[in-house]
Write a protein that holds these residues in place. Structure first.
Motif, short mmCIF file in Angstrom:
data_model
loop_
_atom_site.label_atom_id
_atom_site.label_comp_id
_atom_site.label_asym_id
_atom_site.label_seq_id
_atom_site.Cartn_x
_atom_site.Cartn_y
_atom_site.Cartn_z
N ASP A 11 4.73 -15.31 0.99
CA ASP A 11 5.98 -16.23 0.80
C ASP A 11 5.75 -16.63 -0.91
OD1 ASP A 11 6.72 -16.65 3.24
OD2 ASP A 11 5.35 -18.07 3.70
N ARG A 34 9.48 -9.41 -4.84
CA ARG A 34 9.82 -9.38 -3.41
C ARG A 34 8.65 -8.45 -2.67
NH1 ARG A 34 13.87 -5.03 -1.71
NH2 ARG A 34 13.08 -3.23 -2.67
N TYR A 35 8.34 -7.55 -3.37
CA TYR A 35 7.14 -6.54 -2.75
C TYR A 35 6.12 -6.37 -3.84
CZ TYR A 35 5.43 -2.79 0.29
OH TYR A 35 4.55 -2.05 0.95
N ASP A 49 7.95 -10.35 0.55
CA ASP A 49 8.72 -11.82 0.71
C ASP A 49 9.61 -11.54 1.87
OD1 ASP A 49 11.00 -10.40 0.18
OD2 ASP A 49 11.42 -11.87 -1.72
N ALA A 50 9.99 -12.68 2.37
CA ALA A 50 11.20 -12.80 3.42
C ALA A 50 12.13 -11.61 3.46
CB ALA A 50 11.74 -14.27 3.56
N THR A 51 12.67 -11.21 2.39
CA THR A 51 13.83 -10.34 2.49
C THR A 51 12.86 -8.80 2.98
OG1 THR A 51 13.64 -9.70 0.13
CG2 THR A 51 14.78 -11.43 0.47
N GLN A 52 11.81 -8.71 2.67
CA GLN A 52 11.07 -7.25 2.87
C GLN A 52 10.44 -7.42 4.19
OE1 GLN A 52 12.11 -4.69 0.89
NE2 GLN A 52 13.56 -6.33 0.47
N GLN A 53 10.43 -8.43 4.96
CA GLN A 53 9.68 -8.42 6.23
C GLN A 53 10.37 -7.91 7.35
OE1 GLN A 53 8.13 -12.44 6.80
NE2 GLN A 53 7.46 -12.57 4.70
N ALA A 56 10.15 -11.27 10.60
CA ALA A 56 10.02 -12.65 9.71
C ALA A 56 8.47 -13.38 10.11
CB ALA A 56 10.86 -13.81 9.93
#
Length: 111
Positions: A11, A34-35, A49-53, A56
């Motif tokens: 996060d 993001r990563y 981050d949440a967009t790359q998980q 979730a």
């Protein structure tokens, strides 16, 4: 096929990087906020981050394959469930669930 990396939720990427580098891992790659990938030279941990998980809030094993479509076809024929492949900036990937319900990401890097 080879184990590509383990994806760990992040996060706060800066805080996660500070933690994992304090353990002695080195930064292999960073893609903005993001990563990032850290490694001990053998194993890679992807901090996402949440967009790359892929799932979730869950740690997910990521496996690199030579032919994503063929691998998915074999696994589905063997009874696995899988999402349709998606194309990202670095690879094509799909989420597969093993017989116990654990999520795995299979990916094929772009040429």
């Amino acid at each position: 096929m080879r184990i590509g990396h383990v994806i760990v939720p992040a996060d706060d990427l800066d805080a996660q990087l500070a933690f994992y580098t304090a353990l002695g891992l080195t930064v292999k790659f960073r893609d903005g906020d993001r990563y990032a990938a850290v490694t001990d030279g053998t194993v890679t941990i992807g901090l996402a981050d949440a967009t790359q998980q892929p799932v979730a809030g869950r740690t997910v094993l990521s496996i690199q394959v030579d032919d994503l479509d063929a691998c998915l076809a074999d696994l589905i024929a063997a009874g696995a469930t899988a999402t349709d492949p998606v194309t990202g900036p670095h690879e094509r990937r799909a989420l597969v669930t093993d017989p116990t319900g654990n999520p795995l990401t299979l990916y094929q890097p772009h040429p």
